[in-house]
Design a protein around this motif. Sequence first.
Motif, PDB file in Angstrom:
ATOM      1  N   LEU A 531       1.246  29.847  96.920  1.00  9.67           N
ATOM      2  CA  LEU A 531       2.365  29.222  96.116  1.00  9.67           C
ATOM      3  C   LEU A 531       2.443  30.368  94.961  1.00  9.67           C
ATOM      4  CD1 LEU A 531       1.295  25.518  95.892  1.00  9.67           C
ATOM      5  CD2 LEU A 531       3.604  26.401  96.940  1.00  9.67           C
ATOM      6  N   ASP A 536       7.479  29.592  99.669  1.00 12.03           N
ATOM      7  CA  ASP A 536       8.414  28.331  99.729  1.00 12.03           C
ATOM      8  C   ASP A 536       8.070  27.216 100.315  1.00 12.03           C
ATOM      9  OD1 ASP A 536      10.974  26.470  99.625  1.00 12.03           O
ATOM     10  OD2 ASP A 536      12.283  28.203 100.396  1.00 12.03           O
ATOM     11  N   PRO A 537       7.875  25.996  99.788  1.00  9.74           N
ATOM     12  CA  PRO A 537       7.367  24.967 100.567  1.00  9.74           C
ATOM     13  C   PRO A 537       8.254  24.276 101.223  1.00  9.74           C
ATOM     14  CG  PRO A 537       7.333  24.541  98.140  1.00  9.74           C
ATOM     15  CD  PRO A 537       7.626  25.950  98.296  1.00  9.74           C
ATOM     16  N   GLU A 538       9.618  24.467 100.928  1.00 12.48           N
ATOM     17  CA  GLU A 538      10.725  23.866 101.525  1.00 12.48           C
ATOM     18  C   GLU A 538      11.135  24.075 102.635  1.00 12.48           C
ATOM     19  OE1 GLU A 538      11.669  20.997 100.233  1.00 12.48           O
ATOM     20  OE2 GLU A 538      10.583  21.288  98.432  1.00 12.48           O
ATOM     21  N   LEU A 548       4.846  19.943 102.781  1.00  4.83           N
ATOM     22  CA  LEU A 548       4.365  18.673 102.500  1.00  4.83           C
ATOM     23  C   LEU A 548       4.167  17.862 103.539  1.00  4.83           C
ATOM     24  CD1 LEU A 548       3.408  17.174 100.127  1.00  4.83           C
ATOM     25  CD2 LEU A 548       5.785  16.212  99.894  1.00  4.83           C
ATOM     26  N   LEU A 560       0.986  20.679  96.167  1.00  6.87           N
ATOM     27  CA  LEU A 560       2.427  21.002  96.454  1.00  6.87           C
ATOM     28  C   LEU A 560       3.287  20.085  95.579  1.00  6.87           C
ATOM     29  CD1 LEU A 560       2.108  20.880 100.295  1.00  6.87           C
ATOM     30  CD2 LEU A 560       2.474  23.027  98.986  1.00  6.87           C
ATOM     31  N   GLN A 561       2.801  18.857  95.455  1.00  7.16           N
ATOM     32  CA  GLN A 561       3.871  17.995  94.554  1.00  7.16           C
ATOM     33  C   GLN A 561       3.659  18.412  93.032  1.00  7.16           C
ATOM     34  OE1 GLN A 561       1.745  14.261  95.363  1.00  7.16           O
ATOM     35  NE2 GLN A 561       3.033  13.648  97.097  1.00  7.16           N
ATOM     36  N   ASN A 562       2.512  18.773  92.713  1.00  6.86           N
ATOM     37  CA  ASN A 562       2.405  19.445  91.083  1.00  6.86           C
ATOM     38  C   ASN A 562       3.507  20.643  91.151  1.00  6.86           C
ATOM     39  OD1 ASN A 562       0.884  17.403  90.400  1.00  6.86           O
ATOM     40  ND2 ASN A 562      -1.104  18.736  90.890  1.00  6.86           N
ATOM     41  N   PHE A 563       3.204  21.563  92.142  1.00 10.22           N
ATOM     42  CA  PHE A 563       4.041  22.563  92.173  1.00 10.22           C
ATOM     43  C   PHE A 563       5.510  22.445  92.079  1.00 10.22           C
ATOM     44  CE2 PHE A 563       6.400  25.892  94.593  1.00 10.22           C
ATOM     45  CZ  PHE A 563       6.322  27.089  93.884  1.00 10.22           C
ATOM     46  N   GLN A 564       5.978  21.480  92.963  1.00 11.89           N
ATOM     47  CA  GLN A 564       7.138  21.197  92.930  1.00 11.89           C
ATOM     48  C   GLN A 564       7.692  20.617  91.679  1.00 11.89           C
ATOM     49  OE1 GLN A 564       7.117  18.864  96.391  1.00 11.89           O
ATOM     50  NE2 GLN A 564       7.960  20.206  97.734  1.00 11.89           N
ATOM     51  N   LEU A 565       7.038  19.805  91.020  1.00 18.78           N
ATOM     52  CA  LEU A 565       7.320  19.341  89.742  1.00 18.78           C
ATOM     53  C   LEU A 565       7.180  20.324  88.447  1.00 18.78           C
ATOM     54  CD1 LEU A 565       5.547  15.790  89.778  1.00 18.78           C
ATOM     55  CD2 LEU A 565       7.880  16.237  89.955  1.00 18.78           C
ATOM     56  N   LYS A 568       9.751  26.245  86.413  1.00 21.19           N
ATOM     57  CA  LYS A 568       9.716  27.558  87.319  1.00 21.19           C
ATOM     58  C   LYS A 568       9.072  28.633  86.469  1.00 21.19           C
ATOM     59  CE  LYS A 568      12.339  26.380  90.817  1.00 21.19           C
ATOM     60  NZ  LYS A 568      11.870  26.399  92.067  1.00 21.19           N
TER      61      LYS A 568
END
Length: 572
Positions: A531, A536-538, A548, A560-565, A568
């Motif tokens: 990360l 890219d986790p998507e 995820l 992963l959730q913390n990264f997405q929240l 940038k």
Amino acid sequence: MEAAPVERHEQLAPMWVVHMQNLLKMKCLQNHQELRKAGLIVECQATFLSIFVSHQWLGKGHPDKTGAQFKILQEALANIIDGFTKIELDLPMQFTGETTVLSSANREQLRNAYVWFDWFSIPQIEVKSGGNDSEEMSSHVFLSVQSIPFYVDSCKLFLALVPTLPHNDFEDVSCNYCTWLDRGWCRPEIWCNLLSHNREAPMILVRDADQAEFAMPIHWVHSSAQEGNFAVESDREKVAQVMRTAFRSKLASLKGNREQVDLFRYLAAVQYRLLQLPRPSLSLESFVDHFGFEKPELTASQGMVPLACAVLSEDLEMVERLVTQYSAQLDVRLPGIAEVGLTRGRTPLHLAAMTGGPMVRQLLQLRADPNGCNTVGMSALGYSRSCEAVEVFLEQQADVNYTAPPGGLTPLAVASLFCAPTPVVQLLIRRRADVNHRGYGGAAAPLTCLAVPADGNPCLAEQVRCLVAGRADVNLCGEPTGALRVFELACRATSCIRTQSSLERIFAEISTTPLGFACLLGREPLVQLLLEQRADPEIRNNRGHAALELAKRDTVQLLLQNFQLAPKGVSV
């Protein structure tokens, strides 16, 4: 081969153990004196199924002040016994056909097993106990510590408790599998387990309450026990003595055992390097006797053949003699030895790559194929443990990106899979190894392969940075073709109708990115590193699964959730 007298480790103090059900009911980690007062600790008997638990202390005066480590042990054992956690061999072993598992019958036996754990199995000096003065207690503790090799040898199962937890006394210091592997007294425990006479299964590695597996020997099998990190320097020689006894005892017990002749010959070959002793000069007659061969077997083409033994023992003169005088086959395929992480189908050149440059040069000068592969299509170059070996291979025209059917990885990917030292990885990249080559079957590039041994790789962070600096694509998806594509589809089809092995579950998702692969295996440190490198986790694989959805462990999902929240540019 005739069996030799067996020398055993000494038992200098009683071996105290706790019944599994009593351990699972403990509200907190109690010491030896408390358990004796409560009548919950007993002296181990030969009829007991006993388990040796090895772990790293999280504090200087207490192994686990918060009880976090002990709670994981309790929950992990309960999950293993109930079948919630499946215990299997590592992926490289499964890929070459090995299938050892902890069966339901094995799990049921654990319900009534007994557990050795140092805090409650050895009297603690700091704890006052009526009737024992400090001098007598110190003597008892010393004798108990000296008896640890005997305790390991007496147990039928060895469990390494290595969750990632903060040190109780030092801020910003974590204890994990890598730090456990580096401990001076940890390494002889591991080796005493391998060299045990009562071991029924490989070492079980517990990383968390829901994460346990048979350990990958590649993390320790090349390391000498006396090279560990010792708090007291004089302990190094004590460990050397323990290891000499353990090797002598194991070899004596194996000599004459035709069912374990391959393991006997492997250990007889590597003992001098691992014990840091000079290798004796062997005549042909003494070589034959040392490894338990008969003279007609000098041209054998099955099992751990004489040429393999000469290579592993780094006997250059014997290698030349076996090839030139006895026409030993340079391309013979060798058996697998799961106990030491030796996957089946390697050639003598694959073994030479692990020993160093001189043996590689010797075999190549004797006309070994520099691109010769094992049964799954991986050439010997990737198994190199030194830069010298790599240089010799490349001087002799080995292809730095060679792969072969059915699913051979590139040498750089193999080096990543088998935890090669970082200088080896760097040298392969400098010599134009393709950092994005997915291998013959298109399944796994080097960055993906790093995920398999990630938790036991102390150089993981620098190797990730090394590959990325060499322009590895952190978002490169697997694209399986040919036989691997068929295997992927078969694994996807059977996932709904039966319980799958970990290898099958992974191949069903093999078209994922390195990040997806790290999530699938629960390699949290690698997930974090990828990360940070803008993975890219998507991105979705052939099944439509993103990172995820592949993450099975709560800690990885939260990461992963913390990264997405996170905004940038902000690190998580």
